[in-house]
Scaffold this motif. Structure first.
Motif, mmCIF file in Angstrom:
data_model
loop_
_atom_site.group_PDB
_atom_site.id
_atom_site.type_symbol
_atom_site.label_atom_id
_atom_site.label_comp_id
_atom_site.label_asym_id
_atom_site.label_seq_id
_atom_site.Cartn_x
_atom_site.Cartn_y
_atom_site.Cartn_z
ATOM 1 N N ALA A 1 9.755 7.966 -6.883
ATOM 2 C CA ALA A 1 10.878 8.900 -6.880
ATOM 3 C C ALA A 1 11.402 9.191 -5.481
ATOM 4 N N LEU A 2 10.601 8.927 -4.458
ATOM 5 C CA LEU A 2 11.021 9.244 -3.091
ATOM 6 C C LEU A 2 12.284 8.467 -2.750
ATOM 7 N N PRO A 3 13.247 9.103 -2.080
ATOM 8 C CA PRO A 3 14.540 8.454 -1.862
ATOM 9 C C PRO A 3 14.567 7.470 -0.711
ATOM 10 N N ASN A 4 13.549 7.493 0.163
ATOM 11 C CA ASN A 4 13.556 6.659 1.356
ATOM 12 C C ASN A 4 12.126 6.534 1.870
ATOM 13 N N SER A 5 11.970 6.012 3.065
ATOM 14 C CA SER A 5 10.627 5.767 3.607
ATOM 15 C C SER A 5 10.079 6.952 4.402
ATOM 16 N N LEU A 6 10.703 8.116 4.277
ATOM 17 C CA LEU A 6 10.219 9.378 4.857
ATOM 18 C C LEU A 6 10.274 9.422 6.375
ATOM 19 N N GLY A 7 10.866 8.405 6.988
ATOM 20 C CA GLY A 7 10.843 8.328 8.450
ATOM 21 C C GLY A 7 9.582 7.693 8.975
ATOM 22 N N GLY A 8 8.700 7.237 8.081
ATOM 23 C CA GLY A 8 7.472 6.558 8.482
ATOM 24 C C GLY A 8 6.183 7.222 8.068
ATOM 25 N N PRO A 9 6.073 8.565 7.972
ATOM 26 C CA PRO A 9 4.789 9.181 7.637
ATOM 27 C C PRO A 9 4.248 8.778 6.267
ATOM 28 N N ASN A 10 2.934 8.878 6.133
ATOM 29 C CA ASN A 10 2.236 8.583 4.884
ATOM 30 C C ASN A 10 2.882 9.349 3.727
ATOM 31 N N PRO A 11 3.012 8.728 2.543
ATOM 32 C CA PRO A 11 3.848 9.321 1.491
ATOM 33 C C PRO A 11 3.180 10.327 0.572
ATOM 34 N N THR A 12 1.836 10.427 0.534
ATOM 35 C CA THR A 12 1.208 11.172 -0.556
ATOM 36 C C THR A 12 1.577 12.649 -0.566
ATOM 37 N N LEU A 13 1.540 13.319 0.577
ATOM 38 C CA LEU A 13 1.875 14.738 0.588
ATOM 39 C C LEU A 13 3.305 14.965 0.121
ATOM 40 N N SER A 14 4.239 14.142 0.588
ATOM 41 C CA SER A 14 5.632 14.308 0.175
ATOM 42 C C SER A 14 5.777 14.082 -1.322
ATOM 43 N N THR A 15 5.069 13.091 -1.860
ATOM 44 C CA THR A 15 5.087 12.865 -3.306
ATOM 45 C C THR A 15 4.572 14.092 -4.050
ATOM 46 N N GLN A 16 3.479 14.674 -3.568
ATOM 47 C CA GLN A 16 2.880 15.805 -4.276
ATOM 48 C C GLN A 16 3.725 17.068 -4.138
ATOM 49 N N ALA A 17 4.345 17.257 -2.977
ATOM 50 C CA ALA A 17 5.248 18.393 -2.825
ATOM 51 C C ALA A 17 6.475 18.221 -3.718
ATOM 52 N N LEU B 1 0.835 -1.198 0.000
ATOM 53 C CA LEU B 1 0.000 0.000 0.000
ATOM 54 C C LEU B 1 0.869 1.248 0.000
ATOM 55 N N HIS B 2 1.723 1.409 1.004
ATOM 56 C CA HIS B 2 2.592 2.586 1.097
ATOM 57 C C HIS B 2 3.919 2.311 0.385
ATOM 58 N N LEU B 3 3.839 1.987 -0.887
ATOM 59 C CA LEU B 3 5.051 1.666 -1.629
ATOM 60 C C LEU B 3 5.750 2.933 -2.082
ATOM 61 N N HIS B 4 7.079 2.956 -1.958
ATOM 62 C CA HIS B 4 7.861 4.029 -2.547
ATOM 63 C C HIS B 4 9.309 3.604 -2.751
ATOM 64 N N SER B 5 10.051 4.462 -3.471
ATOM 65 C CA SER B 5 11.513 4.367 -3.626
ATOM 66 C C SER B 5 11.998 3.396 -4.693
ATOM 67 N N SER B 6 11.132 2.795 -5.508
ATOM 68 C CA SER B 6 11.620 1.824 -6.490
ATOM 69 C C SER B 6 12.379 2.472 -7.649
ATOM 70 N N MET B 7 12.249 3.798 -7.826
ATOM 71 C CA MET B 7 13.001 4.538 -8.854
ATOM 72 C C MET B 7 13.637 5.752 -8.180
ATOM 73 N N ARG B 8 14.277 5.548 -7.092
ATOM 74 C CA ARG B 8 14.618 6.578 -6.128
ATOM 75 C C ARG B 8 15.545 7.665 -6.663
ATOM 76 N N MET B 9 15.318 8.882 -6.168
ATOM 77 C CA MET B 9 16.254 9.969 -6.391
ATOM 78 C C MET B 9 17.368 9.869 -5.355
ATOM 79 N N GLY B 10 18.493 10.509 -5.640
ATOM 80 C CA GLY B 10 19.593 10.443 -4.697
ATOM 81 C C GLY B 10 20.677 11.437 -5.029
ATOM 82 N N ASP B 11 21.723 11.426 -4.216
ATOM 83 C CA ASP B 11 22.794 12.399 -4.383
ATOM 84 C C ASP B 11 23.999 11.822 -5.109
ATOM 85 N N HIS B 12 23.906 10.548 -5.549
ATOM 86 C CA HIS B 12 25.053 9.939 -6.221
ATOM 87 C C HIS B 12 24.569 8.959 -7.291
ATOM 88 N N HIS B 13 25.285 8.919 -8.404
ATOM 89 C CA HIS B 13 24.877 8.061 -9.522
ATOM 90 C C HIS B 13 25.034 6.578 -9.202
#
Length: 592
Positions: A534-550, A498-510
């Motif tokens: 695109a999210l680089p990690n699990s956000l520390g636990g909070p629900n991902p939608t707002l972070s995705t939209q921001a 359900l709260h899936l993220h990070s499978s195509m993650r952004m980051g600071d290194h190639h």
């Protein structure tokens, strides 16, 4: 040629579409699933009618219910909880919109900095992200959730368990608070009556507290689409995108095509094996089978954490560092339920309006469901049947007995009065782990190519992920006990995707990321990603939608600057809210 083609109209795609159309770009948005144009006529509050994974209105499948749902291969036990169609999985999300923990961003220097996955952070600071959070919160809008009986019971239990209130949106210490959610506050008769005849717009506005969030939001009846209570993107960003030419000077309406399954990203291979240029897409009409192609200056992938890697691989795009589809996070969800000898409002009001946050560990939230979903959650476990067998996983803790699924007489007794239940969803701050991945099946294909294959091995999760999950389950049980629960059960959920993220993650290194700090693919110029993947990690636990939209707002701004010689707008102007009168009139004029 289009300026921008966006693949997917779920949680992130409509954000980019609205922001770029507002600035006059020619945007085509392709969605594989249905466009639910008349939810008041199409939808209902019946759980199976809406949420059946085989034939429900809100399923991952084509708009024609006579056609089978789309298949994914899963290598380990679990279940999918995703929706295709305009609005995507936001069609049944609860509107929860907390910000990510500051500790998951670059430059964080708090005392708890070592508590996080410090190898996979946002490649920019929380201070920079704050402006995009504020823009998105104003656009949706995000408001403090309406409170009721179950919320008071949760807060009383949290306080009795030793937690203190959290004020503000930036979480720096453990405590409890109302949800920040994307649901309009009740107004008029809303929240004052349960009589459906008294809950029509304009006498009722905002949330009617019907308790059926999981079945999609079609209330208040008679309200224009952008004034429906819950701000799923079919009610918020999509109406704005489709009417941008009417409410914004210089704006251009987005072209939306549903039942359009993108099967290939077109690219210029003359750039070499390790670097290509996106030039357009090829898509298939789900109803007729016709294949179309269209060119664009920029392509944005917003098909989700499972479909994005699939599409990338089926398009034969380069993956020079092997991170495409890798590092999937899912908040290692768990479910803890308390049974009370009195009514705690377990199924009344909005589905999820209170939470507690634990920086470095994750978060928990009081979550109410309708009976079918609640029974399913109690019976979905990796630990076997409570009191019978444990699969070697049924741990002990602050809950009663060993963890595991509920069945038979115990389940029947628990479901006899759902309002005496209080359930808590555990949202673990889980590590980005390379072995958790999405790739394509070697066995199964459908009309759109090899299907996605998903692998999350719960038993191989990192020590920190397991520690965080157990810590939060114990905290949940302590709160329920302090609130007066007579029995507490930890389900030990099998993975609920359900709260899936990070499978195509952004980051600071190639070396360990697919995307750069602007969410542009490192190996394919002009190709961006604007969803949870695109999210680089699990956000520390909070629900991902707002972070995705921001983050999608930030990505749209970077696209506008980099490819269309535009100016930044966040911080230099104010967002036009999706519930403003000028937008509402545009939505009415277009018949949405």
């Amino acid at each position: 040629m289009r300026d921008v083609i966006i693949i997917g109209a779920g949680g992130g795609g409509p954000v980019v579409a609205k922001e770029l159309a507002e600035r006059g770009l020619d945007v085509l948005m392709l969605e594989a699933g249905a466009r639910h144009a008349n939810p008041e006529q199409e939808w209902s509050a019946l759980e199976n009618h809406m949420n059946s994974s085989l034939s429900g209105k809100l399923r991952f499948g084509p708009s024609d219910p006579a056609k089978p749902a789309w298949f994914r291969e899963q290598t380990t036990p679990g279940s999918f909880s995703q929706v295709a169609g305009v609005g995507g999985t936001t069609l049944h999300y609860y509107g929860n919109s907390p910000r990510a923990m500051p500790g998951v961003f670059a430059g964080y220097s708090g005392r708890d900095r070592r508590m996080y996955d410090h190898r996979h952070k946002f490649p920019f600071s929380y201070d920079e992200m704050r402006g995009y959070y504020e823009w998105t919160e104003a656009t949706l809008p995000v408001q403090t959730a309406a409170m009721g009986t179950k919320e008071k019971a949760f807060f009383d239990g949290a306080a009795a368990a030793g937690l203190t209130p959290i004020t503000g949106k930036d979480v720096t210490h453990a405590g409890f608070r109302p949800q920040e959610n994307a649901i309009l506050q009740p107004g008029g008769t809303a929240g004052q009556t349960s009589d459906p005849s008294q809950l029509n717009y304009p006498n009722a506005t905002g949330c009617t507290l019907c308790g059926h969030c999981f079945q999609g939001c079609m209330l208040p009846k008679g309200a224009p689409r952008n004034l429906k209570a819950r701000r799923s993107t079919d009610n918020s960003y999509t109406p704005m995108a489709l009417t941008a030419d009417l409410w914004k000077s210089g704006g251009k309406a987005v072209t939306l095509v549903s039942d359009a399954y993108v099967t290939r990203i077109l690219s210029d291979r003359r750039w070499g094996r390790r670097m290509q240029k996106a030039t357009g897409v090829e898509w298939r009409d789900v109803n007729t089978g016709e294949v179309h192609s269209e060119d664009a200056k920029v392509v944005v992938m917003a098909g989700g954490c499972i479909e994005n890697p699939r599409l990338w691989m089926n398009s034969d795009l380069p993956d020079p560092n092997g991170w495409v589809g890798r590092g999937l996070t899912d908040h290692a969800l768990d479910w803890v339920t308390g049974i009370f000898d009195h009514d705690v409002g377990g199924a009344k009001g909005t589905s999820c309006s209170s939470r507690a946050d634990f920086p470095g560990y994750g978060a928990i939230q009081n979550t109410a469901n309708t009976p079918g979903a609640a029974a399913n959650n109690l019976a979905l476990s990796d630990s076997g049947i409570r009191g019978a067998y444990t699969n070697g996983l049924g741990s002990r803790g602050a809950w009663d007995g060993e963890a595991g699924r509920v069945f038979g007489t115990e389940l029947k007794d628990m479901m006899s009065d759902i309002n005496r239940q209080m359930s808590i969803l555990v949202l673990t701050d889980d590590d980005v782990e390379r072995q958790n991945r999405v790739d394509v099946s070697r066995v199964f294909e459908d009309d759109h190519g090899p299907v996605a294959r998903v692998s999350i091995d719960k038993r191989r999760r990192s020590r920190r992920t397991q520690r965080n999950r157990d810590y939060l389950a114990n905290k949940s049980a302590e709160i329920l006990r302090a609130a007066g629960a007579k029995k507490i059960i930890r389900t030990d959920w099998t993975p609920v995707l359900l709260h899936l993220h990070s499978s195509m993650r952004m980051g600071d290194h190639h070396r360990n990321s697919v995307l750069d700090q602007n969410c542009e693919a490192r190996a394919v110029e002009g190709l961006f990603i604007a969803d949870n993947s695109a999210l680089p990690n699990s956000l520390g636990g909070p629900n991902p939608t707002l972070s995705t939209q921001a983050l999608a707002t930030r990505t749209a701004e970077k696209i506008f600057q980099q490819y269309f010689d535009g100016d930044a707008w966040v911080g230099s102007e104010s967002p036009i809210c999706s519930i403003d009168d000028v937008v509402t009139q545009a939505v009415i004029n277009r018949g949405l």
